[in-house]
Structures are given as C-alpha cells and as structure tokens.
Scaffold this active site. Structure first.
Site, PDB file in Angstrom:
ATOM      1  N   ARG A 549     101.528  23.014  53.907  1.00 40.34           N
ATOM      2  CA  ARG A 549     102.601  22.365  54.560  1.00 40.34           C
ATOM      3  C   ARG A 549     103.735  22.714  53.766  1.00 40.34           C
ATOM      4  O   ARG A 549     104.213  22.750  52.657  1.00 40.34           O
ATOM      5  CB  ARG A 549     102.310  21.354  54.244  1.00 40.34           C
ATOM      6  CG  ARG A 549     101.112  20.386  55.261  1.00 40.34           C
ATOM      7  CD  ARG A 549     100.544  19.460  55.430  1.00 40.34           C
ATOM      8  NE  ARG A 549     100.771  18.221  54.402  1.00 40.34           N
ATOM      9  CZ  ARG A 549     100.877  17.412  54.588  1.00 40.34           C
ATOM     10  NH1 ARG A 549     100.934  16.000  56.242  1.00 40.34           N
ATOM     11  NH2 ARG A 549     101.010  16.443  52.929  1.00 40.34           N
ATOM     12  N   SER A 610      98.186  23.586  43.484  1.00 48.83           N
ATOM     13  CA  SER A 610      96.875  22.934  43.741  1.00 48.83           C
ATOM     14  C   SER A 610      95.708  23.567  42.948  1.00 48.83           C
ATOM     15  O   SER A 610      94.775  23.832  43.600  1.00 48.83           O
ATOM     16  CB  SER A 610      96.101  21.682  44.695  1.00 48.83           C
ATOM     17  OG  SER A 610      96.783  21.139  45.455  1.00 48.83           O
ATOM     18  N   ASP A 664      98.407  19.188  42.777  1.00 50.32           N
ATOM     19  CA  ASP A 664      98.366  17.944  43.707  1.00 50.32           C
ATOM     20  C   ASP A 664      97.732  16.422  43.166  1.00 50.32           C
ATOM     21  O   ASP A 664      98.190  15.848  43.481  1.00 50.32           O
ATOM     22  CB  ASP A 664      97.409  17.943  45.206  1.00 50.32           C
ATOM     23  CG  ASP A 664      95.217  18.962  44.628  1.00 50.32           C
ATOM     24  OD1 ASP A 664      96.315  18.399  42.748  1.00 50.32           O
ATOM     25  OD2 ASP A 664      95.171  19.110  45.355  1.00 50.32           O
TER      26      ASP A 664
HETATM   27  C1  G6P Z   1      96.441  16.279  49.438  1.00 52.90           C
HETATM   28  C2  G6P Z   1      97.267  17.163  49.508  1.00 52.90           C
HETATM   29  C3  G6P Z   1      96.344  18.558  49.218  1.00 52.90           C
HETATM   30  C4  G6P Z   1      95.514  18.273  48.519  1.00 52.90           C
HETATM   31  C5  G6P Z   1      94.508  18.086  49.515  1.00 52.90           C
HETATM   32  C6  G6P Z   1      93.149  17.826  49.197  1.00 52.90           C
HETATM   33  O1  G6P Z   1      96.453  15.305  50.635  1.00 52.90           O
HETATM   34  O2  G6P Z   1      98.940  17.192  50.303  1.00 52.90           O
HETATM   35  O3  G6P Z   1      96.893  19.546  48.696  1.00 52.90           O
HETATM   36  O4  G6P Z   1      94.875  19.587  47.438  1.00 52.90           O
HETATM   37  O5  G6P Z   1      95.109  17.029  48.835  1.00 52.90           O
HETATM   38  O6  G6P Z   1      92.613  17.503  50.233  1.00 52.90           O
HETATM   39  P1  G6P Z   1      91.773  19.053  50.609  1.00 52.90           P
HETATM   40  O7  G6P Z   1      90.600  18.569  51.311  1.00 52.90           O
HETATM   41  O8  G6P Z   1      92.866  19.814  51.766  1.00 52.90           O
HETATM   42  O9  G6P Z   1      91.419  19.661  49.680  1.00 52.90           O
HETATM   43  C1  BGC Z   2      92.173  22.814  41.219  1.00 55.22           C
HETATM   44  C2  BGC Z   2      92.854  21.757  40.506  1.00 55.22           C
HETATM   45  C3  BGC Z   2      92.849  20.470  41.910  1.00 55.22           C
HETATM   46  C4  BGC Z   2      92.167  20.451  42.730  1.00 55.22           C
HETATM   47  C5  BGC Z   2      91.918  19.585  43.939  1.00 55.22           C
HETATM   48  C6  BGC Z   2      90.596  22.087  41.690  1.00 55.22           C
HETATM   49  O1  BGC Z   2      90.254  23.828  42.655  1.00 55.22           O
HETATM   50  O2  BGC Z   2      91.773  23.809  39.978  1.00 55.22           O
HETATM   51  O3  BGC Z   2      94.268  21.684  40.210  1.00 55.22           O
HETATM   52  O4  BGC Z   2      93.999  19.991  41.329  1.00 55.22           O
HETATM   53  O5  BGC Z   2      91.337  22.259  42.894  1.00 55.22           O
HETATM   54  O6  BGC Z   2      92.479  20.133  44.885  1.00 55.22           O
END
Ligand code: G6P
Ligand code: BGC
Ligand code: BGC
Length: 924
Positions: A549, A610, A664
């Site tokens: 995003r 992240s 994140d």
């Molecule tokens: C948050 C962030 C993302 C993050 C995510 C994890 O809201 O904005 O950048 O990595 O949550 O959730 P997801 O299920 O999308 O991996």
């Molecule tokens: C990454 C982290 C991240 C997490 C959640 C992991 O795979 O190594 O840096 O915070 O995923 O998105």
C-alpha cells in the site's frame, strides 16, 4: 400369566364366563361370529386415509414439526449408504427386542465379496419376565452374561471382539455408537433406561461381567439390520420392513429433507417408528372394542396404537379377546370360556399362525383349543379359523397401507413417477405366515399401483445387516484412532508451552547481549511511543504483508486521516530482481502522487518494510534475508533505503524524502500507541509473524547508551532455527519447510503464520488420505497442489456459525470429493493446527511481557499489545486462544490486546513525524 386383564374385561363389558342364555344354533353362531368379525374389515377408503394420514405425519416429523405423541418419529440413524458388498471381518451381534422375550447372540463372518456367504453361528436365550420388567442394569447384565455364555460355547480365535447391537426400540441416535432410548415398547419396561444411552449401559455391563473384552461399535434398529443385510438384487434394498413382536420400517431418505440433520447431501436411513402412529382421525374408524381392551391391559396404554393392531405380540391377544367375547355370547365353545381363555397372553402368535393355516387341519385347531381347556364343538374349529384370518388380514392390510405411505414418500422425495424399489422383509410374522406377505402385497398394489416393488426376505434375521453396519462403524472408529494419533503431536500441554516461553526468554537475552541466538533482537532506533504532539502530512509505504500500500497520512490536532491505495506485487516481481522490485514500488508511488495531486511535492516518507533488517539508524536498514514469499535478487545485505533512493534516482521526475524505515510490528505498536500509551508491544500474525517491544537501552549491547528505551524488533519468526524447537516439530512441519523457498529458516513462523498453516493442513490431509482415513484413500491431483489450501479456509471452516454442510461445500469447491465424515475430520485437522499456532504465539507473547515485567522489577505489569495480521483478525478462535495462553503462562501480567485498525503504515508515518519533530528540535 395373570388374569387381571381378563377380569377387567369382564367387569367393563359385563361378559359372563359361561352363557346363561339358551345356546344359539350353529347357523346363528356363524352369523354372530361373522357379524363380530365385521369390525375387523378395513375398506379401501379407510386404507387410503391411513396411507395419507401416515404420510402427512411422516412429512411433519421430517420437517421437525411433529408435536403430538401419536405422530410417527422419523428417527435418523447414522447409516448413510446401503452396503458396498466389500465389508469384511468377524463380528459379534447381539439382538434385543425384536423377537418377544428372547435375546440372540450371533457370530457373523463377512467375506468382503458379494455373493459369498458363511452361515453365522447363533444362540437364543429366553429373557425371564422379571428381567424384562425389572431394573435396567439387570437386563444389561443378563445380556452381558448371554454374550459370555455364547463365547464360552463357541470359542473364537480373535481377541479383538467387535459387537453390533441390534436394539429394537425407538431411540434418538447421535452417532453410530450412541443411542438414547426414548421409550420402551412391546413387552419391555425396565427402569432406569429411558433417556439413557443404551450402548453405554451395555458397555458398562460387559465391563462388570469382566469375562471378555468386547468393543460395542454400533447400535442399530432391527429394520436397519434387515435392510442392510439384504442381498442386493437389481438395485439396492432401500426399505427395511419388520413385523415381528412389534412392527416398524426404515428407508433411505434424502438427507436434505431431514430437518434435524445438518446435512444437505446424500441419503440417510430413517427409522419411521410407525408403531406409535395413532392419529384418531385415521385409526379411529378401524379401532374395535377389542383394540381398546387390548390397549388398556397393555404395559403402555395409549401408546403404540398402530403397532398393537399389527405386531405379533398383540395378534394372539386380539384373537383371545375375540374368542372370549364370542364364547361369552354363546357363539363358540358351547357358550363356555375357560380360565386359560380369560388369561392374558394364553394365545400366542404361533397358535394363531397354526390355527389360521389352511393346511394345518381341523385336528390341530382342536388340539390348541383343547389345550386352553375349551370344549370344542363341531363348527368351532372353522369359526375360530375365521377369527384368526380376520385379525391377520386386517394386520397385513394395515401394514400394507403403512408401507404404501413410505413408498409414496420415496416417490415424492426422489421425484420419480415410477418407483422401482426393493423392500427387505424380516420378522416372524413374515417367516411363519406366508399369506401375510401376499395380502400386504395386494394392498400395496392397490394403493400405489405406480410402484414396482420387490420383496426380499432378510438374511440371518437381520444379523448380517447389523454386522455390515458394525463393519462400517469399526472402520470409522479405526480411522478416528489414526486421526487422533496424527494430531496428537499438535496438542501441546502446559509444560510444553511453558518450555517454549522459557526458551524464548533465554534466546531474547542472548540475542540482546549479541550472543549466538535464533532471535536477532534488532534495534529499531525508535526510542519512544508517540506523545500526541506530532503534526504534518506524510507519505508511507507498506510492503511485506498481503497487500502493498501507498498512503498519505495527515496528522493534525483533530486526529489522523489516511488516504491509501493498494497495489499488487506480482509473484514474478517479488521473486525477480531487486531493481525491478524497487522500480515497481516507485512506479506505484508516482501513480499515487498523481492521483492525489501530490506530484512534485517532497513529503517526508516512512517505509514499513516487513522483513528482518539490521538498522544503523532510523533511515538505514540492511536487509538480512527475505522471508515469506519474497526473494528478489541482490537485496540481501543491502540498505533498503538506498535501494529505494536509487530507484527514485532512476525516475528522475520524483522527489522523495525517505526519513524512516519501520518494521510492521513497530508500525503497529506505534499506531496503537497513539491511542493507548500503555502499548509497548507490537505483534503481527498474518502472512508472517513477529513481535517487537520496548526494551531497556542498557540491555541492548549493540547500541550505546544506558538510559531510556529502544524498541526491539525480535524477528521471532526465526525462533528455533538453531534446532531448539526440534521436539515440537512434526514431520508435516518438516515437509512444509522443505517445500518452502527458505528451507531451514523461520521455524517458528512456519508453525504459526498464515502463509504456512494451510500448507500444514494440506500435508496432514495427504497423510490421512494415504492411510485411507480420508477421501476413501484416493489421492487427488488437487490435494497434491501446493498452496491450494489457503489459510483463509481455516478461518472459514472453523467459524462456529458454519454448519458442517457449508464446510463440505468449501472443500468441494476446492475440488475435494468428500463425505460428511471427511468434512468433520478436515475440520478437526484445521482446529488442531490453528490451536497449536495460537498457543505457540501466546507462549511467545508471555515471554515478551514477562521480560518487560522483570526488566522493571514489577510484581504486576499492566501492558497493551498492538496486533495486526489477517490470521489474527479473521480467524474465529485465534485471538481468544492467544489471550488464554498468555493468562496461563504470564499470570502476573495484565495484558490487553488492541487490534490495529489502520495497518502499520500509520505507525510508519508517526515514526517519521517523531523523527521530523526531533530533527526540527535539533535544528532549533
Ligand atoms: C499490517 C501492515 C502490513 C503487515 C500486515 C500483516 O496491517 O500494514 O504491512 O505486514 O499487517 O498482515 P498480513 O496478514 O497482511 O501479512
Ligand atoms: C518478517 C518480519 C515481519 C513478519 C510479519 C516476517 O516474515 O521477518 O520482519 O515483521 O514477517 O510481517
Ligand atoms: C419398535 C421399533 C422396532 C419394531 C420392530 C417397535 O416396537 O419401536 O423400534 O423396529 O418394534 O421390532
């Protein structure tokens, strides 16, 4: 036999025991007899009325609307298909309740091939009357005793005794081996059994008996045994009809028509329990004074009115009542009765059968009547035969009308004009009285002429069918054991979880000290959560979760406003070259700026990235390694901010001011911290998993300074990469790891996060299929396909509001051909996998909050955890399980979980805002 019933009859109806009038002449006698027997005639219209009314009662009960006690019950059994003919093995069968006061034990061998049959061994035991009417325990102890007597007499080689229990009374079944007696019928009335599970009562009795270890695997009604044991003819037998001591039928109904079932596919065998049918309107016109008298003197007055006109237990009694009445009227036996004739139960089904049989001859009738102490005149034998025929014919015709109702029901539910169907018949009335079947057949033809019905006598009195059901039940029970064995390693106890917590705390300490540890404990250079004074417009990027995003974040005194747009990152870009990835990111930013009218402006930018980065400052982050689905080349070991700046440079038209790079977890903590100053932990459970928290700076070896705090990005996804989780890892975890793009890395993440749970489930399903437990042992191409089982399916499938049939529909949409049993097992697999994930995550959070508490030397810590991630948010039970585990493992910490609503982009903007504020202060 007592004669209370007979005395009652005399008093009620004023019958003298011997006619005081002058005796009628023989021709008057036959007139009197025939006139009396008129009552037993049932017209075609009456039969049609019974058929219609019974059908109505059946349909009401199917729809779950049956309220009156006189309705039929329509009890679903757990038999969902007629036999395949492949069932095999040795089974013990115990039959109780079908045939009068006797109990039968059989040893049935199923050969597994159609057409091959081995005669069963069987033994019959007479149940003493006091046992039929005494305490339930005594009845079941008697049954257990009969079983061991049978096994003593016929020793069998196997230790593994599996028993099918044919229990022929109305029961609510809740499983193949769970069945609650609704009410006794026929001649039984044992106390303490109604409302109880009869399988458990039998198991308890077998245990008390102690002689043999017998596993009660299935319970069935006699009608079901009759249907299931039938040799398939042209088509399968889909109706079971029993006329023995009592009467009843079962048939294969479409599951979607059975309201009480949570099932909309396939068929289920339903026991009609038509014996309780007693609708006044339908039966009223055909009930005679004899029926009323019989009902009154029975063990269950007012109940089973239909059965009392058909069942073998009652036919002899009806004949006796008619003969007593005719004798008292002077029409029979010279107007004299006898004590035997006035005693309840003195005429049995077999007497009636013999007396009615035209081949038996008058001498046999004489003999039976003389045994009753009656003086038999010349015409009496023939007149008595009329009586027997009338009672029998009525029974057969009523039974025919009832069967016609079942056939109409089948015709309707199958939507077939012409129904071709096989009916399995069982019970002594059919066996000993051939004309019963022919009258029944005639009636059926009259009432449902469009049905082509073939009648097939049951094999081994239904014993074989019970064995068939037992074979299926035994297979299902074996499958359940295999399922439990497979899932056992996923079920973690408190000690195991506490050990994870302790290991995690140890690894945290080592990581902070810079010693070898699977936890990197990366400093983030975020030293404080927001204080609310931050202001300004910021750009943010959010890369690494489900969505990429770009955001515009406006922080004002009135709050935070966010405008954002989601862009896709195709897999080929995520796993292509680094340059391509960062160019794509910049393209998206340019597009966003144009759409928002921001082109040419150089707003401060916060980058939520992240992945594990070693930060040397707020705006410097060296990517240590990719995780999740990313693997773009030439990025690892590089400063991500530089890579972004270089890409910006390549697009000369844009100006961007990258101020901060934020994980994140940190973004989430900051975002939630804006609302709640107690938020000092950030947790992500989404595609990946990770946590960060505020650590004492003095504990962070790699950053200078002894006072104040710093947010530490734990990178807990890698926890266990040094092998420390070895004991908890299952072979399925190993399979998932091996097939991933980063084998040997992110051990903890691969047991917890959304990217992997579906894969773990898929590998378990593959294993269970190879064991033959699921999908009939058939491996499908679909299930072999990586990632078809998305983690969102776990969230959907485990939702409490979903009926099993919806679970089935989801799985079928995936192209998995499955039965309801399969659906239930898949659900259990999902539950085990997600429960382990949530508990491991909880153990991690417990380690973090305990560390904070210990750092501060507090007795009690109150802290909030900001959480984000699709798995945590969408799964129906995940968050609850995490919280419960934390409560259990960190009882001295009061932890509140706050769900981040705006994603971590807002947090990245806040970090940027703080940095800008501090930078301005520096300048001042
Ligand atoms: C948050 C962030 C993302 C993050 C995510 C994890 O809201 O904005 O950048 O990595 O949550 O959730 P997801 O299920 O999308 O991996
Ligand atoms: C990454 C982290 C991240 C997490 C959640 C992991 O795979 O190594 O840096 O915070 O995923 O998105
Ligand atoms: C019972 C049925 C049984 C039938 C035939 C009735 O009294 O309620 O469950 O199938 O008798 O044995």
């Amino acid at each position: 036999m007592d004669s209370i019933g007979a005395i009652g009859l005399q008093q009620r109806e004023g019958f003298p025991s011997c006619s005081q009038k002058g005796l009628p002449c023989p021709s008057d006698s036959s007139e009197l007899v025939l006139e009396c027997l008129q009552q037993f005639k049932v017209t075609q219209t009456q039969l049609q009325q019974i058929q219609t009314s019974l059908l109505g009662s059946m349909e009401q009960a199917l729809g779950g609307q049956a309220s009156s006690a006189s309705a039929v019950r329509m009890l679903p059994t757990y038999v969902g298909s007629t036999p395949h003919g492949t069932e095999q093995g040795d089974f013990l069968v115990l039959e109780l309740g079908a045939t009068g006061a006797s109990l039968r034990v059989l040893w049935v061998t199923l050969m597994g091939t159609e057409g091959h049959r081995m005669e069963p061994r069987s033994q019959e035991f007479v149940i003493p009357p006091e046992v039929m009417l005494g305490p339930g325990q005594q009845l079941f102890d008697f049954a257990a005793h009969c079983l061991s007597e049978f096994l003593d007499a016929f020793p069998v080689s196997t230790q593994d005794l599996q028993l099918g229990f044919s229990f022929s009374f109305p029961c609510h079944q809740t499983g193949l081996d769970r069945s609650t007696l609704i009410s006794w019928t026929k001649g039984f009335r044992c106390s303490g059994v109604e409302g109880h599970d009869v399988v458990q009562l039998l198991r308890d009795a077998i245990k008390r008996q102690g002689a043999y270890s017998i596993d009660v695997v299935a319970v069935v009604n006699d009608t079901v045994g009759t249907m299931m044991g039938c040799e398939p003819g042209v088509g399968p037998c889909e109706v079971g009809l029993v006329v023995d001591t009592g009467t009843n039928a079962c048939y294969m109904e479409e599951a979607r028509h059975v309201a009480v079932l949570d099932e909309d596919r396939g068929r289920v065998c339903v026991s009609v329990e038509w014996g309780s049918f007693g609708d006044d309107e339908a039966l009223g016109p055909v009930l005679t004074t004899f029926d009323h008298a019989l009902d009154q003197e029975s063990l269950n007055p007012g109940a089973q009115r239909f059965e009392k006109m058909i069942g073998g237990l009652y036919l002899g009694e009806l004949v006796r009542l008619v003969l007593a009445h005719l004798a008292q009227q002077g029409a029979l036996f010279g107007g004299c009765t006898s004590p035997a004739l006035l005693s309840r139960g003195s005429i049995l089904l077999e007497h009636v059968t013999e007396m009615e049989d035209p081949l038996a001859g008058a001498a046999r009738v004489h003999a039976i009547l003389q045994d009753l102490g009656l003086s038999v005149g010349t015409s009496d034998a023939e007149l008595v035969r009329y009586v027997c025929t009338a009672v029998f014919t009525r029974a057969a015709r009523l039974c025919g009308a009832a069967l016609a109702a079942v056939l109409s029901r089948l015709q309707h539910s199958r939507e077939q004009q012409m129904l071709q169907i096989a009916v399995a018949t069982g019970g002594r009335v059919f066996e000993r009285h051939p004309s019963f079947l022919s009258i029944l057949q005639e009636t059926v033809m009259l009432l449902v002429p469009e049905c082509d019905v073939s009648f097939i006598p049951s094999v081994d009195g239904g014993g074989r069918g019970v064995a068939m059901v037992t074979a299926v039940a035994a297979r299902l029970a074996a499958h359940r054991r295999l399922l439990e064995e497979t899932l056992a390693p996923f079920r973690l106890n408190r000690e195991q979880l506490a050990a994870v917590q302790a290991q995690m705390q140890e690894a945290m300490a080592k990581g902070l000290r810079g010693e070898a540890s699977s936890l990197r404990m990366l400093p983030t250079y975020v030293r404080a959560t927001p204080d609310g004074s931050e202001r300004g417009d910021f750009l943010a990027l959010d890369l690494g979760g489900t969505n990429f995003r770009v955001l515009l974040v406006r922080v004002t005194a009135g709050g935070v406003q966010i405008t954002s747009q989601v862009y896709s990152i195709p897999e080929c870009v995520a796993q292509g070259s680094g340059q391509q990835l960062f160019d794509h990111i910049v393209d998206c930013i340019v597009d966003f700026q144009q759409k928002q009218g921001l082109s040419g402006q150089s707003l401060p930018l916060g980058f939520t990235f992240s992945f594990p980065c070693r930060q040397l400052g707020l705006d410097q982050g060296i990517l240590l390694n990719w995780t999740k689905g990313f693997n773009a080349s030439d990025c690892e070991g590089q400063d991500v901010v530089c890579l972004l700046r270089e890409a910006i440079g390549r697009k000369q038209a844009v100006k961007l001011n990258v101020v901060a790079i934020v994980n994140d977890t940190v973004g989430t903590m900051m975002s939630c911290g804006y609302e709640d100053p107690r938020c000092e932990v950030g947790l992500i459970v989404g595609t990946g998993t990770n946590a960060c928290y505020m650590e004492e700076l003095r504990n962070v070896a790699s950053v200078a300074g002894d006072s104040g705090h710093m947010c530490i990005n734990m990178e807990w996804g890698a926890f266990g990469d040094d092998g420390s989780l070895g004991l908890l890892r299952t072979c399925f975890d190993a399979n998932v790891d091996q097939a991933s793009i980063n084998p040997g890395k992110q051990s903890f993440e691969k047991m917890i996060s959304g990217m992997y749970l579906g894969e773990i489930v898929r590998h378990i399903l593959l294993h269970l299929t190879s064991l033959g437990v699921l999908f009939r042992g058939q491996q499908t191409q679909r299930l072999q396909t990586r990632d078809i089982f998305k983690t969102k399916f776990l969230s959907e499938i485990e939702s409490d509001s979903l009926a099993l049939r919806q679970v089935r529909a989801i799985l079928e949409d995936l192209g998995l051909p499955l039965t309801s049993d399969d659906a239930l097992m898949v659900l259990e697999v999902c539950q085990a996998v997600s429960q382990r994930a949530a508990q491991l995550c909880g153990a991690g959070v417990a380690a973090v909050v305990e560390k904070i508490r210990e750092n501060r030397g507090l007795e009690e810590l109150t802290v909030s955890v900001g959480v984000d991630g699709t798995l945590y948010k969408l799964h129906p039970h995940f968050s609850g399980l995490v919280a419960a585990t934390v409560r259990e493992l960190a009882p001295r910490c009061a932890v509140t979980f706050l769900q981040s609503e705006d994603g971590s982009g807002k947090g990245a903007a806040l970090v940027t805002a703080v940095a800008c504020r501090l930078a301005q202060m520096d300048h001042v």
